[in-house]
Design a protein around this motif. Structure first.
Motif, PDB file in Angstrom:
ATOM      1  N   GLY A  47     -32.755 -42.170   4.791  1.00 48.21           N
ATOM      2  CA  GLY A  47     -31.516 -41.618   5.348  1.00 48.21           C
ATOM      3  C   GLY A  47     -31.530 -40.124   5.548  1.00 48.21           C
ATOM      4  O   GLY A  47     -30.492 -39.528   5.865  1.00 48.21           O
ATOM      5  N   MET A  48     -32.676 -39.488   5.401  1.00 52.74           N
ATOM      6  CA  MET A  48     -32.747 -38.031   5.449  1.00 52.74           C
ATOM      7  C   MET A  48     -32.807 -37.456   6.856  1.00 52.74           C
ATOM      8  O   MET A  48     -32.549 -36.262   7.039  1.00 52.74           O
ATOM      9  CB  MET A  48     -33.977 -37.543   4.663  1.00 52.74           C
ATOM     10  N   VAL A  81     -35.483 -46.519  -5.019  1.00 48.73           N
ATOM     11  CA  VAL A  81     -34.322 -45.694  -4.649  1.00 48.73           C
ATOM     12  C   VAL A  81     -34.768 -44.492  -3.826  1.00 48.73           C
ATOM     13  O   VAL A  81     -34.121 -44.131  -2.825  1.00 48.73           O
ATOM     14  CB  VAL A  81     -33.575 -45.238  -5.915  1.00 48.73           C
ATOM     15  N   LEU A  82     -35.878 -43.869  -4.210  1.00 51.88           N
ATOM     16  CA  LEU A  82     -36.386 -42.723  -3.453  1.00 51.88           C
ATOM     17  C   LEU A  82     -36.693 -43.099  -2.009  1.00 51.88           C
ATOM     18  O   LEU A  82     -36.429 -42.337  -1.077  1.00 51.88           O
ATOM     19  CB  LEU A  82     -37.641 -42.167  -4.121  1.00 51.88           C
ATOM     20  N   ALA A  83     -37.238 -44.287  -1.814  1.00 50.09           N
ATOM     21  CA  ALA A  83     -37.566 -44.743  -0.461  1.00 50.09           C
ATOM     22  C   ALA A  83     -36.302 -44.875   0.387  1.00 50.09           C
ATOM     23  O   ALA A  83     -36.284 -44.506   1.568  1.00 50.09           O
ATOM     24  CB  ALA A  83     -38.299 -46.079  -0.536  1.00 50.09           C
ATOM     25  N   LYS A  84     -35.226 -45.385  -0.212  1.00 54.95           N
ATOM     26  CA  LYS A  84     -33.964 -45.540   0.526  1.00 54.95           C
ATOM     27  C   LYS A  84     -33.323 -44.179   0.806  1.00 54.95           C
ATOM     28  O   LYS A  84     -32.674 -43.992   1.841  1.00 54.95           O
ATOM     29  CB  LYS A  84     -33.017 -46.449  -0.254  1.00 54.95           C
ATOM     30  N   VAL A  85     -33.504 -43.221  -0.127  1.00 51.39           N
ATOM     31  CA  VAL A  85     -32.981 -41.869   0.107  1.00 51.39           C
ATOM     32  C   VAL A  85     -33.733 -41.226   1.259  1.00 51.39           C
ATOM     33  O   VAL A  85     -33.128 -40.634   2.169  1.00 51.39           O
ATOM     34  CB  VAL A  85     -33.119 -41.011  -1.171  1.00 51.39           C
ATOM     35  N   ARG A  86     -35.071 -41.352   1.258  1.00 51.18           N
ATOM     36  CA  ARG A  86     -35.882 -40.754   2.317  1.00 51.18           C
ATOM     37  C   ARG A  86     -35.557 -41.374   3.677  1.00 51.18           C
ATOM     38  O   ARG A  86     -35.567 -40.686   4.707  1.00 51.18           O
ATOM     39  CB  ARG A  86     -37.362 -40.918   2.008  1.00 51.18           C
ATOM     40  N   GLY A 101     -23.225 -43.748  10.920  1.00 51.11           N
ATOM     41  CA  GLY A 101     -24.567 -44.254  10.670  1.00 51.11           C
ATOM     42  C   GLY A 101     -25.227 -43.596   9.473  1.00 51.11           C
ATOM     43  O   GLY A 101     -26.376 -43.923   9.136  1.00 51.11           O
ATOM     44  N   ASN A 102     -24.520 -42.692   8.808  1.00 54.52           N
ATOM     45  CA  ASN A 102     -25.086 -42.002   7.651  1.00 54.52           C
ATOM     46  C   ASN A 102     -25.057 -42.903   6.421  1.00 54.52           C
ATOM     47  O   ASN A 102     -24.148 -43.713   6.236  1.00 54.52           O
ATOM     48  CB  ASN A 102     -24.276 -40.733   7.367  1.00 54.52           C
ATOM     49  N   THR A 103     -26.072 -42.740   5.565  1.00 60.92           N
ATOM     50  CA  THR A 103     -26.145 -43.551   4.344  1.00 60.92           C
ATOM     51  C   THR A 103     -26.077 -42.721   3.065  1.00 60.92           C
ATOM     52  O   THR A 103     -25.979 -43.286   1.970  1.00 60.92           O
ATOM     53  CB  THR A 103     -27.450 -44.360   4.319  1.00 60.92           C
ATOM     54  N   LEU A 104     -26.113 -41.398   3.193  1.00 57.53           N
ATOM     55  CA  LEU A 104     -26.164 -40.523   2.015  1.00 57.53           C
ATOM     56  C   LEU A 104     -24.850 -39.755   1.859  1.00 57.53           C
ATOM     57  O   LEU A 104     -24.402 -39.065   2.784  1.00 57.53           O
ATOM     58  CB  LEU A 104     -27.324 -39.537   2.133  1.00 57.53           C
TER      59      LEU A 104
END
Length: 264
Positions: free
Chosen positions: A15-16, A8-13, A69-72
């Motif tokens: 989209g940063m 999950v952290l990888a997917k958050v990073r 295009g945002n994911t967060l």
């Protein structure tokens, strides 16, 4: 609270890129959906784009994701919890003790901007990570100290920011009253007349009507609205509960402050 997984952290990073906390001058649309009337109290809550700071409802989340295009997203979900009888009674007592004493909105001594609520809000927040239309959303309950510092800073800034709708609304208003130049040095003649403090006793001296009454501030004479239209240069005031009104035929044409008393 259990830690967040590396996946999950990888997917958050991922989209940063481009994230930055909103400044004081940025508009944060966290009160209502940009396309509908959905808000944090709606069944699906409200999703705030961490890059554009725009909120969307459940039905428009995928559309916003495709456009930006945002994911967060910061997901805000509020639930109404009815107040107990004791809480309602306490609020009623506070409201009764703070009755308005002047014509104002949102200011001390004035009327409240919002009506008394019969419920409290149980608020929850989470970070939602979108992975595409055909994939399951990832949800991270907040607060979560394991998230990257930048993401935490953006979320904290959005939560603390004044919503755009509140920024654009009138925060407070208080009526400004001036002393009329026509009444500032007006003598008040001692004619022996005393005006009753009971509005039910007020009536026109000539016709006996009890509506649209006007008071001559020099003599205490009470006339009806018909006589006011025959302006004779005297300063008149509308007989009312809260304030005096200078005769409408005077150029000021506004609600004015009562002048100081001068004996004539």
């Amino acid at each position: 609270m259990s830690g967040i997984s590396e996946d999950v952290l990888a997917k958050v990073r991922a989209g940063m890129q481009g994230l930055q906390p909103p400044s004081h001058f940025d508009k944060v649309y966290k009160d209502e959906c940009m396309y509908s009337f959905d808000n944090p109290e709606s069944p699906g809550g409200l999703y705030v784009n961490l890059k554009s700071y725009q909120g969307v409802g459940e039905d428009y989340l995928e559309l916003d994701h495709q456009k930006s295009g945002n994911t967060l997203y910061l997901h805000l979900l509020w639930e109404r919890v009815p107040m107990s009888e004791e809480e309602m009674a306490a609020m009623a007592a506070v409201e009764a003790a703070n009755k308005p004493t002047k014509l104002a909105l949102g200011a001390e001594g004035g009327f409240a901007l919002e009506a008394q609520k019969t419920y409290t809000l149980e608020k929850s927040a989470s970070l939602v990570v979108l992975q595409g239309a055909e994939q399951t959303r990832l949800t991270v309950p907040l607060p979560c100290p394991d998230l990257p510092e930048l993401v935490l800073n953006v979320i904290t800034a959005i939560q603390a920011h004044e919503g755009a709708s509140k920024q654009e609304a009138v925060a407070a208003w208080e009526e400004e009253r001036r002393v009329s130049k026509y009444a500032e040095n007006l003598p008040q003649l001692d004619t022996g007349r005393r005006i009753s403090p009971n509005p039910a006793d007020w009536q026109c001296d000539e016709t006996g009507v009890t509506e649209n009454l006007w008071l001559n501030l020099s003599t205490g004479h009470i006339g009806s609205g018909r006589q006011v239209r025959q302006h004779d240069g005297r300063v008149c005031a509308h007989v009312g509960v809260f304030s005096f009104v200078v005769c409408l035929l005077c150029p000021e044409h506004d609600i004015m402050k009562p002048p100081g008393r001068q004996q004539g």
